[in-house]
Motif scaffolding. Sequence first.
Motif, PDB file in Angstrom:
ATOM      1  N   ALA A   1      -4.889  -2.126 -10.827  1.00  0.00           N
ATOM      2  CA  ALA A   1      -5.274  -0.723 -10.650  1.00  0.00           C
ATOM      3  C   ALA A   1      -4.285   0.120  -9.866  1.00  0.00           C
ATOM      4  CB  ALA A   1      -6.641  -0.655  -9.954  1.00  0.00           C
ATOM      5  N   LYS A   2      -3.316  -0.502  -9.193  1.00  0.00           N
ATOM      6  CA  LYS A   2      -2.320   0.227  -8.399  1.00  0.00           C
ATOM      7  C   LYS A   2      -2.968   1.232  -7.435  1.00  0.00           C
ATOM      8  CE  LYS A   2       1.352  -0.265 -11.811  1.00  0.00           C
ATOM      9  NZ  LYS A   2       0.605  -1.234 -12.622  1.00  0.00           N
ATOM     10  N   PRO A   3      -3.772   0.759  -6.479  1.00  0.00           N
ATOM     11  CA  PRO A   3      -4.413   1.679  -5.536  1.00  0.00           C
ATOM     12  C   PRO A   3      -3.399   2.412  -4.674  1.00  0.00           C
ATOM     13  CG  PRO A   3      -4.663  -0.596  -4.815  1.00  0.00           C
ATOM     14  CD  PRO A   3      -4.070  -0.652  -6.185  1.00  0.00           C
ATOM     15  N   GLN A   4      -3.663   3.667  -4.387  1.00  0.00           N
ATOM     16  CA  GLN A   4      -2.752   4.504  -3.604  1.00  0.00           C
ATOM     17  C   GLN A   4      -3.577   5.324  -2.621  1.00  0.00           C
ATOM     18  OE1 GLN A   4      -0.107   5.651  -1.754  1.00  0.00           O
ATOM     19  NE2 GLN A   4       1.006   5.128  -3.614  1.00  0.00           N
ATOM     20  N   PHE A   5      -3.262   5.195  -1.337  1.00  0.00           N
ATOM     21  CA  PHE A   5      -4.045   5.882  -0.310  1.00  0.00           C
ATOM     22  C   PHE A   5      -3.280   7.013   0.370  1.00  0.00           C
ATOM     23  CE2 PHE A   5      -6.327   1.925  -0.742  1.00  0.00           C
ATOM     24  CZ  PHE A   5      -7.640   2.332  -0.676  1.00  0.00           C
ATOM     25  N   ALA A   6      -1.963   7.032   0.226  1.00  0.00           N
ATOM     26  CA  ALA A   6      -1.185   8.077   0.886  1.00  0.00           C
ATOM     27  C   ALA A   6      -1.519   9.444   0.295  1.00  0.00           C
ATOM     28  CB  ALA A   6       0.308   7.787   0.745  1.00  0.00           C
ATOM     29  N   LEU A   7      -1.726  10.415   1.161  1.00  0.00           N
ATOM     30  CA  LEU A   7      -2.039  11.773   0.747  1.00  0.00           C
ATOM     31  C   LEU A   7      -0.762  12.607   0.671  1.00  0.00           C
ATOM     32  CD1 LEU A   7      -5.183  12.418   2.970  1.00  0.00           C
ATOM     33  CD2 LEU A   7      -5.145  11.823   0.545  1.00  0.00           C
ATOM     34  N   ASP A   8      -0.849  13.720  -0.036  1.00  0.00           N
ATOM     35  CA  ASP A   8       0.286  14.623  -0.189  1.00  0.00           C
ATOM     36  C   ASP A   8       0.372  15.536   1.037  1.00  0.00           C
ATOM     37  OD1 ASP A   8       2.411  16.014  -1.181  1.00  0.00           O
ATOM     38  OD2 ASP A   8       1.230  17.271  -2.541  1.00  0.00           O
ATOM     39  N   LEU A   9       0.782  14.933   2.148  1.00  0.00           N
ATOM     40  CA  LEU A   9       0.895  15.662   3.410  1.00  0.00           C
ATOM     41  C   LEU A   9       2.364  15.946   3.712  1.00  0.00           C
ATOM     42  CD1 LEU A   9      -1.653  13.574   5.496  1.00  0.00           C
ATOM     43  CD2 LEU A   9      -1.972  15.941   4.753  1.00  0.00           C
TER      44      LEU A   9
ATOM     45  N   ALA B   1      -5.200   5.536   9.232  1.00  0.00           N
ATOM     46  CA  ALA B   1      -4.567   6.793   9.608  1.00  0.00           C
ATOM     47  C   ALA B   1      -3.083   6.798   9.247  1.00  0.00           C
ATOM     48  CB  ALA B   1      -4.748   7.045  11.105  1.00  0.00           C
ATOM     49  N   VAL B   2      -2.405   5.681   9.492  1.00  0.00           N
ATOM     50  CA  VAL B   2      -0.984   5.595   9.144  1.00  0.00           C
ATOM     51  C   VAL B   2      -0.796   5.556   7.636  1.00  0.00           C
ATOM     52  CG1 VAL B   2       1.090   4.166   9.304  1.00  0.00           C
ATOM     53  CG2 VAL B   2      -0.355   4.492  11.314  1.00  0.00           C
ATOM     54  N   ALA B   3      -1.641   4.765   6.950  1.00  0.00           N
ATOM     55  CA  ALA B   3      -1.501   4.636   5.495  1.00  0.00           C
ATOM     56  C   ALA B   3      -1.701   5.967   4.783  1.00  0.00           C
ATOM     57  CB  ALA B   3      -2.496   3.606   4.969  1.00  0.00           C
ATOM     58  N   LEU B   4      -2.638   6.779   5.251  1.00  0.00           N
ATOM     59  CA  LEU B   4      -2.899   8.060   4.593  1.00  0.00           C
ATOM     60  C   LEU B   4      -1.749   9.042   4.774  1.00  0.00           C
ATOM     61  CD1 LEU B   4      -6.682   8.675   5.317  1.00  0.00           C
ATOM     62  CD2 LEU B   4      -5.623   8.071   3.156  1.00  0.00           C
ATOM     63  N   THR B   5      -1.066   8.974   5.909  1.00  0.00           N
ATOM     64  CA  THR B   5       0.060   9.878   6.129  1.00  0.00           C
ATOM     65  C   THR B   5       1.313   9.406   5.413  1.00  0.00           C
ATOM     66  OG1 THR B   5       0.782   8.735   8.147  1.00  0.00           O
ATOM     67  CG2 THR B   5      -0.836  10.499   8.396  1.00  0.00           C
ATOM     68  N   GLY B   6       1.399   8.096   5.156  1.00  0.00           N
ATOM     69  CA  GLY B   6       2.596   7.546   4.533  1.00  0.00           C
ATOM     70  C   GLY B   6       3.800   7.589   5.446  1.00  0.00           C
ATOM     71  N   SER B   7       3.577   7.690   6.762  1.00  0.00           N
ATOM     72  CA  SER B   7       4.674   7.829   7.720  1.00  0.00           C
ATOM     73  C   SER B   7       4.519   6.821   8.844  1.00  0.00           C
ATOM     74  CB  SER B   7       4.697   9.250   8.296  1.00  0.00           C
ATOM     75  OG  SER B   7       5.624   9.352   9.358  1.00  0.00           O
TER      76      SER B   7
END
Length: 442
Positions: free
Chosen positions: A221-229, A392-398
Amino acid sequence: MNVQVVGNFDDAVNDRPSSSTVQKLIRLSAPAVIIGVASALVLFAVEELAHRLEHLLWSALPDLLGLSADSGWWIFGVLSLTGLAVGLVVWLMPGHGGPDSATIHLIAPPLPLRAVPSLLIAGVLALGGGVSLGPEAVIIGINVALLVAAFRWAVPSIPTELIVVLTAAGTVGAVFGTPVAAALVFTGLVGGMFREGALWDQLFLPLLAASAGAVTMSLLAKPQFALDLPAYAAIEPVDLLSASGVAVVAAGLGLAASAVFAPVHRVFRTLRNPVLYITIGGMLLGLLGVIGGPLTLFQGNGEMSELVTQRAEYPASALVLIVAVKVLALLISAAAGFRGGRIFPAVFIGVALGLLTNALIPSIPLTVAAAGGVLGMVLAISRDGWLALFIAVALTGSVTILPLLCVAILPAWLLVSRGPEMIVHVSQVDVLEHTAGIERRP
């Protein structure tokens, strides 16, 4: 405080796992991989069922009838009927949907196999029907029941407790698409379970199961949690204060919801019959959905991406409404008897709160505000600092923001550590009676 030192520093540094430990880890590696893969396959199958039901209820049927799925009547009707359907499952099916999700932690004792079909149906109905709960609790419950039963039959020499831990680790790895989340979450748990060996030895098997689950789910399914921030390139001193403040506010909001959780749960249970109280819960969710709009429905994973992408369309007043409605929706969904987890809705609330903070105080970077909101809310709801940091880190992708959040979590944890939990504490007898569908008389 007196601290007794056992051995010396050189011994600790040069410590090596014994040959028996290595042999045990090697012997259990194959079962750990099997458990991780199986956990991911079940997760994928359940989410596929839920997505198909969601498509049927929120796209195919309204299109066939010439109606809008975003209309208030449709939202109210679908959620009310979802409550009725889940209530009938909990009342009539064998196993009664397993124990009430409000009364158990994420990792609970294995369910009897007879409870799995009703838990599966109740969970899929909630996920596809728009209830504000996530899949993690349902999936872990199903996977633990199935894999404990399978290994008791096939390899009875493996302790049930270990199967439960590996299954939960494999499922967490699959849910988040990475074994890092499971490694962090299970650091404290394995430390309490296994008294011998280095921490890495204790984490080896859960991490292996989580890796197998994450890889399998990524292939499916290639899950992706990072948001477009916006990118966060460097930490500014003022951001330490900003992130801490947002995290504390979010944690306070989560604690407020937790404080009224048990009383709300008791109010619903005064109706005794699950058909009544879960249906009423669905009707209340329908009303909240009419007020907050489609964005406040479901677990919140896809909805928060949409919210971030279209944030320019939502003024501060709209974001206040979204946060308030979603908090109430999470509270009612979890207290009214629906089956599901509370982490994903908490993440949505944290993101929305971060957007609101940025809208009110534009000088706070959006990424800092969103990460602080998620950190505080997930911390208050889950009581797991590692999980809150990871999400929190995963959603920011940073990765740059990680040191900032390590500081921000300290005041939030001081607030949360002695506050109320979002769980109803009942005796084991009460949980077993509820699983059996027995309602206690006063």
